[in-house]
Design an enzyme around this catalytic site. Sequence first.
Site, mmCIF file in Angstrom:
data_model
loop_
_atom_site.group_PDB
_atom_site.id
_atom_site.type_symbol
_atom_site.label_atom_id
_atom_site.label_comp_id
_atom_site.label_asym_id
_atom_site.label_seq_id
_atom_site.Cartn_x
_atom_site.Cartn_y
_atom_site.Cartn_z
ATOM 1 N N ARG A 21 -45.306 -27.948 14.048
ATOM 2 C CA ARG A 21 -45.242 -28.209 15.492
ATOM 3 C C ARG A 21 -44.859 -29.654 15.813
ATOM 4 N NH1 ARG A 21 -45.170 -23.788 14.459
ATOM 5 N NH2 ARG A 21 -46.439 -22.066 15.221
ATOM 6 N N SER A 38 -50.108 -22.288 23.827
ATOM 7 C CA SER A 38 -51.209 -22.865 23.054
ATOM 8 C C SER A 38 -51.323 -24.360 23.326
ATOM 9 C CB SER A 38 -50.983 -22.642 21.556
ATOM 10 O OG SER A 38 -50.990 -21.261 21.251
ATOM 11 N N GLU A 98 -50.792 -29.748 21.221
ATOM 12 C CA GLU A 98 -49.484 -29.179 20.943
ATOM 13 C C GLU A 98 -48.547 -29.416 22.124
ATOM 14 O OE1 GLU A 98 -47.767 -24.728 19.997
ATOM 15 O OE2 GLU A 98 -49.572 -25.366 18.945
#
Length: 292
Positions: free
Chosen positions: A162, A210, A282
């Site tokens: 990520r 998320s 994130e």
Amino acid sequence: MLISPMTTYRVGGAADLFVKLTARDQVRTVAAALQVSGLPLLVIGRGSNLLVADAGFRGIALSIADICSDIEIDTKTSTVKAGSGVLLPVLARRIASAGLTGFEWAVGVPGSVGGAVRMNAGGHGSDMSESLASITLADLADGPNSDIVQSMDVEQLGLRFRSSGLLPAQLVIDATLQLAPGSREAAEDELSEIVQWRRANQPGGQNAGSVFVNPVPGEVTCGELIDSAGLRGFRYGSATVSEKHANFIQADENGSADDVRTLMCIVRDRVEAVSGWRLRSEIRLIGFEDDF
């Protein structure tokens, strides 16, 4: 200009200057503006992984979605070249219909190709690094008189879970994927299964997917940690931890980005106190005074 309508959170403030490119050669004009002004740059794709503070962004916000929306599929070599503004679900469906496999996971990710490269987006056991071969990039920090457009192989991008090594002024123009031939029917069936799973397990509404990166992918998940800390459904101001999936934070209509950010801090600190795990965002946080 308000940035909030260009994000999936739909909250937050304005940029000092907003630029929407309509032709590729205009990237040099932006490079010149950056060089003269010294202002920071914020590239806005589809805004699906972005939270801008209520105070806004003190710099230049740039959109290139209108000039980077092409898709080229070569079934002979199993390669796909897609502009950075192309939506991942659209690209996933086009690839599956061409009988190529390896990108089905992206049908459930509501972002763009450029953003997916920058954050090495992924899901369902795969991510961009699995199929990404190379990108075309404009390095706006180099100034308008240099050769700012260049090709970079995937090994040069510093892709990790990520995240990537790309800098804010490095603008992804397009990406080339190396996929594999397969069954169109099987690929489309997998797309349908992923979409159904997402609808059943993840909330809609105003969110950015998320919020936190799983500490140990596949083993220790943020949703479980947040749930175990008793925070499912917890509200702060206009922001709420989702009842459907605890690693999602929902923003109310006409809500506050600062409330979302504060709730993120509450969740992070509570989870660390209960479990010992310190969660990492994130989501790209823009315009906030302190680091997360």
